[in-house]
Design an enzyme around this catalytic site. Structure first.
Site, PDB file in Angstrom:
ATOM      1  CB  SER A  74      -0.908   0.029   1.233  1.00 45.58           C
ATOM      2  OG  SER A  74      -1.849  -1.012   1.183  1.00 45.58           O
TER       3      SER A  74
HETATM    4  N1  SAH Z   1      -1.428  -4.615   4.070  1.00 47.25           N
HETATM    5  C1  SAH Z   1      -0.653  -4.586   2.842  1.00 47.25           C
HETATM    6  C2  SAH Z   1      -1.504  -4.361   1.626  1.00 47.25           C
HETATM    7  C3  SAH Z   1      -1.972  -5.638   1.110  1.00 47.25           C
HETATM    8  S1  SAH Z   1      -2.881  -5.582  -0.411  1.00 47.25           S
HETATM    9  C4  SAH Z   1       0.445  -3.544   2.923  1.00 47.25           C
HETATM   10  O1  SAH Z   1       0.832  -3.167   3.999  1.00 47.25           O
HETATM   11  O2  SAH Z   1       0.967  -3.133   1.916  1.00 47.25           O
HETATM   12  C5  SAH Z   1      -4.296  -6.517   0.104  1.00 47.25           C
HETATM   13  C6  SAH Z   1      -4.043  -7.925   0.560  1.00 47.25           C
HETATM   14  O3  SAH Z   1      -5.296  -8.492   0.913  1.00 47.25           O
HETATM   15  C7  SAH Z   1      -3.457  -8.851  -0.496  1.00 47.25           C
HETATM   16  O4  SAH Z   1      -2.294  -9.447  -0.004  1.00 47.25           O
HETATM   17  C8  SAH Z   1      -4.557  -9.888  -0.721  1.00 47.25           C
HETATM   18  O5  SAH Z   1      -4.057 -11.177  -1.028  1.00 47.25           O
HETATM   19  C9  SAH Z   1      -5.270  -9.868   0.596  1.00 47.25           C
HETATM   20  N2  SAH Z   1      -6.644 -10.352   0.575  1.00 47.25           N
HETATM   21  C10 SAH Z   1      -7.584 -10.196  -0.388  1.00 47.25           C
HETATM   22  N3  SAH Z   1      -8.731 -10.793  -0.034  1.00 47.25           N
HETATM   23  C11 SAH Z   1      -8.540 -11.325   1.198  1.00 47.25           C
HETATM   24  C12 SAH Z   1      -9.360 -12.072   2.104  1.00 47.25           C
HETATM   25  N4  SAH Z   1     -10.638 -12.372   1.831  1.00 47.25           N
HETATM   26  N5  SAH Z   1      -8.831 -12.452   3.277  1.00 47.25           N
HETATM   27  C13 SAH Z   1      -7.544 -12.148   3.595  1.00 47.25           C
HETATM   28  N6  SAH Z   1      -6.719 -11.463   2.770  1.00 47.25           N
HETATM   29  C14 SAH Z   1      -7.205 -11.050   1.596  1.00 47.25           C
END
Ligand code: SAH
Length: 248
Positions: A74
């Site tokens: 992010s």
């Molecule tokens: N927190 C991260 C951003 C992650 S992007 C950061 O610090 O940069 C969003 C994440 O959510 C991805 O890794 C994706 O695989 C995960 N994701 C999507 N749907 C999900 C679900 N239903 N349960 C858990 N994780 C999920």
């Protein structure tokens, strides 16, 4: 300049850039400064350790970056805003949905007593577990599974931060697992067709949902955002539990 000093300088520049953007977006945020504890966490966590080695050079730019598996790390500003909205205190228990690379997880772990994080892509979850353990975080547990169901075993949570966009509505399990007085920060996608919103689409809004002492919910729309979708699980069975305890 040695590498550590170079990274520190870049991190300080990133923090300054985030603070500028917070001031510029004060209308949305209702304030023009971040909680100093959030600023300190941003200044401390080595963001370059959360991206692939080829991306170290761009790790401190104030934008999201691809990290493989179609996922992103992010934007630093967004991590800052979400952490700030969650109003995390040093005694708090926090749930994160969407571990990804674990950067936001680390920021939350700097702010809270304990962080539980759920990631649906096993490779990402395992890499994040390794990375966070290497960095010495002992107050984080990660589980592979569908975060839309939360993590009931450790509920209630003082704060819940969802880093993928929920489609149309906030998963009810997350609202259930929020403690009285708790804060839930979640992007909600209002578009009709999931195929229509690849990455850059402005049909999502960041919501802050608070549960008061009597269990009543209060909602505030903060700003338009662009997150990868919260993948919908199959709704059956229990998630694989690969949580790891204190190793750091
Ligand atoms: N927190 C991260 C951003 C992650 S992007 C950061 O610090 O940069 C969003 C994440 O959510 C991805 O890794 C994706 O695989 C995960 N994701 C999507 N749907 C999900 C679900 N239903 N349960 C858990 N994780 C999920």
């Amino acid at each position: 300049m040695n590498e550590a000093d170079d990274m520190l300088a870049r991190r300080q520049a990133m923090v300054a850039e985030i603070e500028r953007e917070v001031a510029q977006t004060r209308k949305w945020l209702g304030k023009d400064r971040l909680d100093p504890r959030v600023v300190a966490a941003l200044a401390k966590v080595p963001r370059h350790r959360f991206v692939p080695p080829t991306m170290v050079d761009v790790a401190y730019e104030n934008r999201p970056q691809p990290i493989g598996h179609g996922q992103t790390i992010s934007q630093p500003y967004m991590v800052a805003v979400m952490s700030d909205l969650a109003q995390i205190g040093p005694e708090d228990t926090v749930l994160e949905i969407g571990t990804g690379c674990g950067y936001q997880t680390a920021i939350l772990a700097e702010l809270a007593a304990r962080v539980y994080s759920v990631e649906i892509v096993p490779e990402l979850a395992r890499a994040a577990m390794r990375r966070l353990a290497e960095l010495g975080y002992a107050n984080i547990q990660i589980r592979i599974g569908d975060g839309a169901r939360g993590w009931p075993e450790h509920a209630p949570y003082d704060a819940i931060v969802v880093t993928a966009a929920a489609w149309h509505r906030v998963p009810p399990a997350l609202i259930e697992q929020l403690a009285p007085g708790g804060r839930l920060v979640v992007p909600v996608d209002h578009s009709k067709d999931p195929a229509r919103y690849p990455f850059f689409d402005q049909e999502q809004e960041l919501m802050l949902i608070t549960k008061d002492a009597d269990g009543r919910l209060h909602e505030r729309s903060i700003m338009p955002v662009a997150f990868v979708p919260l993948v919908e699980g199959d709704g059956e069975g229990e998630a694989e539990d690969s949580s790891e305890g204190a190793r750091g």
